[in-house]
Scaffold this active site. Structure first.
Site, PDB file in Angstrom:
ATOM      1  N   SER A 133      34.322 -51.023 -10.348  1.00  0.00           N
ATOM      2  CA  SER A 133      33.793 -50.489 -11.602  1.00  0.00           C
ATOM      3  C   SER A 133      33.630 -51.668 -12.548  1.00  0.00           C
ATOM      4  CB  SER A 133      34.773 -49.469 -12.197  1.00  0.00           C
ATOM      5  OG  SER A 133      34.456 -49.197 -13.553  1.00  0.00           O
ATOM      6  N   TYR A 146      43.345 -47.308 -15.204  1.00  0.00           N
ATOM      7  CA  TYR A 146      42.136 -47.344 -14.377  1.00  0.00           C
ATOM      8  C   TYR A 146      41.647 -48.786 -14.230  1.00  0.00           C
ATOM      9  CZ  TYR A 146      37.387 -46.323 -12.792  1.00  0.00           C
ATOM     10  OH  TYR A 146      36.214 -46.270 -12.080  1.00  0.00           O
TER      11      TYR A 146
END
Length: 230
Positions: A133, A146
């Site tokens: 990501s 995250y």
């Protein structure tokens, strides 16, 4: 790699980027082994679903055995797409949520990668694609957990590509920015919208990396929407 008749394992196949990638791989003639907890709404003669929670080392090993029994021994590709994000400030963050993200995003990637490497080394051919990501390249407030998992995927990918390249195995790490999927359903303050990239956009980038000639290796791909919503 010409994908015709090639066996590709794809985790997190039930929706979003995973489902779009399955459809793109099938369109190119691949045999797709979809690993996940939920079976997707996808019917195709070259698609087979194998129930697998990547957080479980035993489940990953069982899925590999079942895949090789049903589709064949050779494993040409692995797309580590299964993942999730949970938002929250660190001082109030649940330890259970922290572990859930690491178990899925990091440990799952490790379990699946380790599982396929012996066969890929034997073949002297293979391609592992890790979906990280943009959060693996920059910190984002209230997304520390995250970000930590995706930075881990980044480091794992950079290290393992150097470890296995001499065996003819490619490792590509992809860093998508915002994609219009259900990922944002549980992220306060952000709603998925049409100015984000689409799942099939990311699937196209995955295909690009996998279809490169043998001696051409795409190591990192950072993907961003051109005109994100302000």
């Amino acid at each position: 790699m010409d994908l015709t008749g090639k066996i590709v394992i794809l985790t997190g196949v039930s929706k979003g980027i995973g489902l779009a990638t399955a459809e793109a791989l099938l369109a190119k003639g691949a045999l797709v082994a979809g690993w996940g907890r939920t079976k997707p709404e996808l019917t195709h003669e070259r698609f087979q679903f194998f129930e697998c929670d990547v957080r479980s080392e035993a489940a990953v090993q069982e899925a590999l055995v079942n895949t090789q029994r049903e589709l064949g021994a050779e494993i040409h590709g692995l797309v580590n797409n299964a993942g999730l994000g949970i938002a929250g400030e660190v001082d109030g963050f649940s330890s259970d949520d922290w572990h859930t993200m690491f178990d899925t995003n990091v440990h799952g990637t490790f379990y699946c990668t380790r599982a396929v490497l012996p066969q890929m080394k034997q073949q002297q051919l293979g391609h592992i694609v890790n979906i990280a990501s943009i959060a693996g390249k920059t910190g984002i407030e209230k997304m520390a957990g995250y970000c930590a998992t995706k930075f881990a995927v980044r480091g794992f990918s950079e290290a393992i590509f150097k470890e296995v390249r001499s065996h003819g195995i490619k490792v590509t790490c992809i860093y998508p920015g915002s994609v219009q999927t259900n990922f944002f359903d549980d992220i306060p303050g952000i709603e998925a919208n049409s100015s984000m990239m689409q799942p099939h956009d990311i699937a196209g980038a995955i295909l690009y990396a996998i279809e490169t000639p043998f001696n051409f290796h795409v190591v990192d791909l950072e993907l961003r929407p051109l005109q994100p919503k302000k």
